[in-house]
Design a protein around this motif. Structure first.
Motif, short mmCIF file in Angstrom:
data_model
loop_
_atom_site.label_atom_id
_atom_site.label_comp_id
_atom_site.label_asym_id
_atom_site.label_seq_id
_atom_site.Cartn_x
_atom_site.Cartn_y
_atom_site.Cartn_z
N LYS A 172 0.82 -1.20 0.00
CA LYS A 172 0.00 0.00 0.00
C LYS A 172 0.85 1.25 0.00
CE LYS A 172 -3.38 2.44 2.90
NZ LYS A 172 -4.14 2.38 4.18
N ASN A 206 3.49 0.42 5.22
CA ASN A 206 2.92 -0.92 5.08
C ASN A 206 4.02 -1.92 4.75
OD1 ASN A 206 1.44 -2.70 2.47
ND2 ASN A 206 0.82 -3.02 4.59
N TYR A 262 5.40 -4.87 7.34
CA TYR A 262 5.36 -6.25 6.87
C TYR A 262 6.72 -6.92 7.01
CZ TYR A 262 5.08 -10.17 3.59
OH TYR A 262 5.15 -11.42 3.01
#
Length: 300
Positions: A153, A157, A161
């Motif tokens: 995104k 993000n 992650y």
């Protein structure tokens, strides 16, 4: 050697109080801690402090570090697989050198790596990629665009992650560009944080396939990675002529000063070790390398 790109609003800094006394350039400041050094820098370096130490995704050169490789190529072109393998070999050499350098200072660095290289290892096609240092300096947000291309995104993000997947907050990125150009680095700073410029949080280096026709080597890659961790250039143009000459007289094989020597002969000086978190020993001669609009002749 490579210029160090800084996205920061530079202030004119009054250094007269710093240089009003004679400096014992061999004197080490004792009992220094990160907090004490941080206060010293904040009090004396003002805005320059924004681009050092533990800001953004590249913390200190210590412990587990995840290196994300993003291979990009101009739309309608592709990476040659053999050239990609050759550059990958140079990246691996750079990581090995950084690990050995950390060991020399009593630290252990453990690199993990992952790559996004597009279909059939041909690279991720993007429009209007930088083709020179000047292009790169005007193209600071290539990484957020590439991140979206590979399914994330946004920058945070992607960072979250990778942090969760590899269990480390120390994350750096190499954008491998299938063009000729002058490699450079983008850092996250206090100013970025202050203005909520999160697109800069994931610190990264643009590594071009070649520079003036010469294939990019491990020395350049290691130099740029060190920038992500807070290292400063130590050569004239980024520091005063006097500081450059001092470095060449005292630390001629410093990798932030020059990358013309063999990789095995290059090293990091106490200044670079201090900036990237390998040492907490602060010496007065570090003040030589403060970037200043009006370089000062220092007392010896």
């Amino acid at each position: 050697m490579r210029k160090f790109i800084l996205f920061i609003f530079f202030l004119f800094i009054n250094f007269s109080s710093i240089y009003s006394q004679n400096l014992n350039l061999d004197q080490k400041i004792q009992n220094s801690s990160d907090r004490a050094i941080a206060e010293k820098l904040k009090n004396n370096l003002k805005n320059q402090w924004n681009n050092t130490w533990n800001i953004g995704s590249a913390k200190k050169l210590d412990g587990d570090i995840f290196l994300l490789e993003v291979w990009v190529t101009e739309e309608g072109t592709k990476w040659d697989y053999t050239e990609m393998c050759n550059l990958q070999f140079q990246i691996n050499l750079a990581k090995e050198w950084l690990e050995k350098t950390a060991i020399n200072y009593g630290h252990e660095v453990r690199f993990q790596s992952g790559s996004y290289a597009g279909n059939n290892y041909e690279g991720i096609q993007m429009k209007n990629l930088p083709k020179s240092y000047e292009d790169a300096s005007n193209f600071p947000l290539l990484l957020p665009q590439a991140i979206k291309k590979i399914g994330f995104k946004d920058i945070l993000n992607c960072y979250d992650y990778l942090k969760d997947l590899y269990n480390t907050e120390n994350i750096i990125v190499l954008i491998l560009i299938n063009n000729d150009g002058w490699s450079c680095t983008y850092n996250y700073s206090v100013k970025h944080k202050e203005y909520i410029l999160n697109d800069y949080y994931l610190e990264n280096s643009y590594i071009f396939a070649s520079n003036n026709g010469y294939k990019t080597g491990a020395k350049t890659i290691a130099h740029e990675i060190l920038h992500q961790f807070g290292a400063w250039d130590m050569y004239e143009g980024q520091v005063s002529k006097e500081a450059d000459l001092w470095a060449r007289s005292n630390y001629s094989n410093e990798i932030m000063l020059q990358t013309s020597s063999d990789l095995d002969d290059l090293m990091v000086s106490p200044l670079t070790a201090w900036l990237i978190g390998l040492s907490d020993e602060f010496y007065e001669w570090f003040w030589y390398f403060i970037r200043n609009e009006n370089p000062v002749l220092y007392n010896k």
